[in-house]
Write an enzyme that holds these catalytic residues in place. Structure first.
Site, PDB file in Angstrom:
ATOM      1  N   SER A  94       0.844  -1.198   0.000  1.00  0.00           N
ATOM      2  CA  SER A  94       0.000   0.000   0.000  1.00  0.00           C
ATOM      3  C   SER A  94       0.876   1.244   0.000  1.00  0.00           C
ATOM      4  CB  SER A  94      -0.870   0.008   1.249  1.00  0.00           C
ATOM      5  OG  SER A  94      -0.046   0.241   2.374  1.00  0.00           O
ATOM      6  N   LYS A  95       0.209   2.376  -0.076  1.00  0.00           N
ATOM      7  CA  LYS A  95       0.942   3.650  -0.068  1.00  0.00           C
ATOM      8  C   LYS A  95       1.757   3.806   1.208  1.00  0.00           C
ATOM      9  CE  LYS A  95      -2.405   6.228  -2.650  1.00  0.00           C
ATOM     10  NZ  LYS A  95      -3.340   7.321  -2.595  1.00  0.00           N
TER      11      LYS A  95
END
Ligand code: GLU
Length: 464
Positions: free
Chosen positions: A243-244
């Site tokens: 994920s980010k």
């Protein structure tokens, strides 16, 4: 058979690490066989697709050097073609108009759920031999549904996951065009893969569920089926979905963080594919080695330390002029003064051995491009009265010594011997006086790079 692969991003955001890996594998496979790599932009989701996202994807591909041979094709520009295929399918009876309203479809699903069945379209409008269809409701625009086979199964040998088999009973009569006539996702993908004569579909395994639907549509179209390979997802360092949070999910964040494109390519290549124990290889090597039989069926884990290690390798191998171009702006932003200072390429040659990113390299190089501002307490501690005579002698020698590493080092040794000092006793104050800091590369190298003028000028503050 000429190999034709495609990368088919939906332009709803940047090019992320998983997408870049899919693109890389499709590209390398096409290159391996001297085939064609097609870029297709799947932009039919008008709410979520943006021109900025298209650009971001093109920028990412370009930065990585994953150049396409054909395209980009845009699905939104192919609407006429989809209409034509829909009309053909209606004419051939492989698709049909369905006038069930959304409310009716919902009610039928409710009934099925209540009866413990899997919710699916009940076939009210599905034409069958000898079956009477209901009267067409007034003022209702139909959707078009694909006439999915009722029995049998769809089976394919996935090049990553092995044989996958889905019973047709699990699949619905998929809506392939909405009431306004616009085609839906799986239909467009199937028509495109057919028209673009794609031989190998390599994509993320979030699409595994779409594959049997697309295969059935392709079969109905009389198309030759491509081979399919579904890549397992990339997990973050914590074992969760990447994920980010993991730093940089967008590929274009990596140049900002000081990673080289060859690092990313090499690293992405190893996320789910292997060639023996090889960790470092060029894209030429990858293209010559890449095959589908060494794709891993288990999820790959993103490892930032390994990425940094590979980047260090490619920074060491990179041309210094190129590296200078990559770090110059950052250094200017940090206030670097390039006048009357050593050549940046020479500084890079000295520093790059130990840096993991070009950002670090730029920060380290600042040593040579700003005025030294040593902490006064450190100055008092290291530039002592006891050491001043030795420093002054060395400063004098620097005015006349031949300016090369050997001569400079001989002058240093001479001074150490004359004053019975150990290297650090002279090197530490010199570091402070010349650079303002105690941590620098070898003092000889630093002195040589600064040049006689800067060194004599910075040492003039201790003149007796
Ligand atoms: N457009 C899809 C995506 O971005 C990929 C479709 C495909 O590769 O078949 O996830």
């Amino acid at each position: 058979m000429t190999v034709r692969t495609r990368f088919a991003p939906s332009p709803t955001g940047y090019l992320h690490v998983g997408g870049a890996r899919t693109a890389l594998f499709s590209w390398a496979f096409a290159r391996h066989f001297g085939g064609t790599f097609v870029l297709r932009i799947e932009d039919t989701d008008l709410e979520r697709s943006t021109p900025e996202a298209v650009q971001a994807i093109l920028d990412g591909m370009n930065w990585l050097g994953l150049h396409h041979d054909e395209g980009p094709y845009y699905q939104m520009k192919r609407m006429e073609r989809y209409s034509e295929v829909l009309a053909d399918m209606l004419a051939k009876g492989t698709a049909y108009h369905c006038y069930s309203s959304p409310e009716e479809v919902e009610a039928m699903r409710e009934r099925q759920r209540a009866a413990g069945e899997k919710p699916r379209y009940d076939g009210t409008w599905r034409p069958e031999a000898g079956k009477a269809l209901p009267a067409i409701p007034a003022d209702r625009k139909p959707v078009i549904r694909f006439k999915n086979p009722l029995d049998g199964e769809v089976s394919w040998l996935d090049v990553v996951k092995g044989q996958i088999t889905i019973g047709n009973r699990e699949l619905d009569d998929l809506v392939i065009a909405r009431p306004d006539g616009t085609p839906t996702y799986n239909f467009c993908v199937a028509v495109d893969d057919w028209d673009m004569q794609i031989t190998h579909v390599i994509r993320g395994d979030d699409h595994v569920n779409n594959t049997p639907r697309q295969i059935n549509i392709l079969n109905a179209l009389g198309a030759t089926l491509p081979h399919y390979g579904h890549l397992p997802m990339i997990l973050g360092p914590d074992g969760q979905k990447l994920s980010k949070r993991d730093g940089a999910a967008s590929v274009m964040d990596y140049p900002l963080q000081g990673y080289l494109p060859e690092t990313m390519l090499n690293y992405l290549a190893r996320l789910g594919w292997s060639h023996g124990d090889d960790e470092i290889f060029s894209m030429e090597q990858m293209c010559s080695w890449f095959d589908l039989s060494h794709l891993s069926a288990s999820a790959a884990q993103f490892n930032p330390e390994k990425l940094a290690w590979i980047n260090n390798h490619y920074i060491k191998a990179a041309d210094n002029v190129r590296l200078a171009g990559l770090i110059k702006q950052q250094m200017l932003d940090d206030g670097a003064q390039f006048d009357n200072a050593p050549a940046l390429e020479a500084v890079i040659a000295l520093l790059k051995e130990r840096t993991n990113t070009t950002v670090e390299l730029g920060q380290a190089a600042m040593l040579f491009y700003r005025q030294p501002a040593a902490d006064p307490a450190l100055m008092t501690q290291h530039v002592t009265e006891a050491i001043l005579p030795a420093l002054r002698q060395y400063a004098e020698l620097c005015k006349t010594v031949e300016w090369n590493k050997a001569a400079l080092s001989a002058a240093m040794k001479q001074t150490l011997a004359d004053f019975s000092l150990k290297m650090p006793q002279l090197a530490m104050p010199l570091r402070l006086l010349l650079t303002g800091q105690l941590q620098t590369p070898s003092i000889d190298a630093v002195i040589e790079l600064f040049g006689r003028e800067v060194v004599t000028q910075r040492l003039s503050v201790i003149a007796g």
